[in-house]
Design an enzyme around this catalytic site. Structure first.
Site, PDB file in Angstrom:
ATOM      1  CE  LYS A 123      -2.491   1.094   3.712  1.00 54.12           C
ATOM      2  NZ  LYS A 123      -1.923   2.436   4.101  1.00 54.12           N
ATOM      3  CD  GLU A 192      -6.270   7.218   7.587  1.00 49.31           C
ATOM      4  OE1 GLU A 192      -6.074   7.503   8.785  1.00 49.31           O
ATOM      5  OE2 GLU A 192      -5.422   6.669   6.856  1.00 49.31           O
TER       6      GLU A 192
END
Length: 275
Positions: A123, A192
């Protein structure tokens, strides 16, 4: 779906990127939890959790820093090796640490080191500049997850841990970046701290799985930090939920998180940002 989850009592099998893609295609949600060591990784794995994230959040939860920035590649390799020893069934996602993928050459070397340690997907945080990096990683056989929204490695640029995508132009760019990441070969996207409507728009705009944290209920999966669900964080974020408090044991807390993610009862509005 009957054969894939150990918590059903049926023989567990290894979670892979294609299996998670099938869940997205079927409209079924999945759970993601962080782990940094063997014992908690084993508990998360044994609960049938689909994905374990070896997060650079270990800089805060394990090392005691106030950000993820001090975490090194050696740190991530070490903790990845600890996690994979206890988690044969969960898909292992690993963060590429701060300033280790500033260009394509560095990114390939960093990702290769993490893959050799046991990562199955890496990621990376950023905006449009990570798109060519994702394309090169894909070309090299390295699966990538693009992390958009609040990207903790950019905390000083943001001036703190703040919701991203509230501005119309920023939101539009995030949608474009998500689509571009998919086109470059990204296998997943993580959002997020973005408003729920924006996360919904992105989840519907791409065909790959979208993982949310503080991004509302419409994403394909939810991720939390294991210390948050166990009530070990002194000042938990808005999106965190203490599952140990209601479950009574670590194993039951992990299982409860997975159940609530899959049935859609987590997150609730108080864990999200509507605008």
């Amino acid at each position: 779906m009957t054969e894939q989850h150990s918590y059903t009592g049926i023989k567990a099998v290894k979670f892979t990127i294609p299996k998670l893609q099938k869940l997205k295609n079927a409209g079924q949600k999945f759970a993601v939890l962080t782990a940094y060591d063997h014992s908690l990784a084993a508990a998360i794995n044994n609960a049938g959790t689909e994905v374990i994230l070896v997060g650079d959040s270990l800089g805060m939860t394990i090392q005691g820093h106030n950000s993820t920035l001090p975490v090194t590649l050696d740190d991530m390799v070490y903790h990845t090796k600890n996690v994979i020893s206890g988690a044969p069934n969960s898909l292992i996602m690993v963060d590429m640490p701060f300033a280790t993928y500033a260009n394509i050459t560095d990114a390939v070397q960093t990702a290769a080191a993490l893959m050799r340690a046991g990562a199955e997907i890496v990621k990376l945080e950023g905006r449009d500049w990570i798109i060519p990096i994702i394309a090169k990683l894909t070309e090299q056989g390295i699966a990538a997850c693009a992390h958009f929204g609040l990207t903790p490695q950019f905390v000083h640029q943001f001036g703190g841990y703040k919701v991203q995508g509230r501005d119309k132009s920023d939101a539009e760019q995030m949608v474009k970046n998500a689509i571009a990441a998919q086109e470059a070969g990204a296998k997943m996207i993580l959002l997020e701290c973005v408003p729920t409507p924006l996360a919904k728009q992105i989840t519907e705009a791409v065909t790959i799985p979208v993982i949310g944290i503080g991004a509302g209920k419409y994403t394909d999966a939810q991720v939390l930090v294991i210390q948050d669900i166990l009530g070990l964080t002194a000042q938990p974020a808005r999106f965190a939920k203490n599952y140990l408090e209601q479950a009574g044991s670590i194993q039951k807390a992990i299982a409860a998180f997975g159940t609530e993610v899959r049935d859609g009862s987590y997150p609730q509005p108080q864990h999200s940002f509507e605008n």
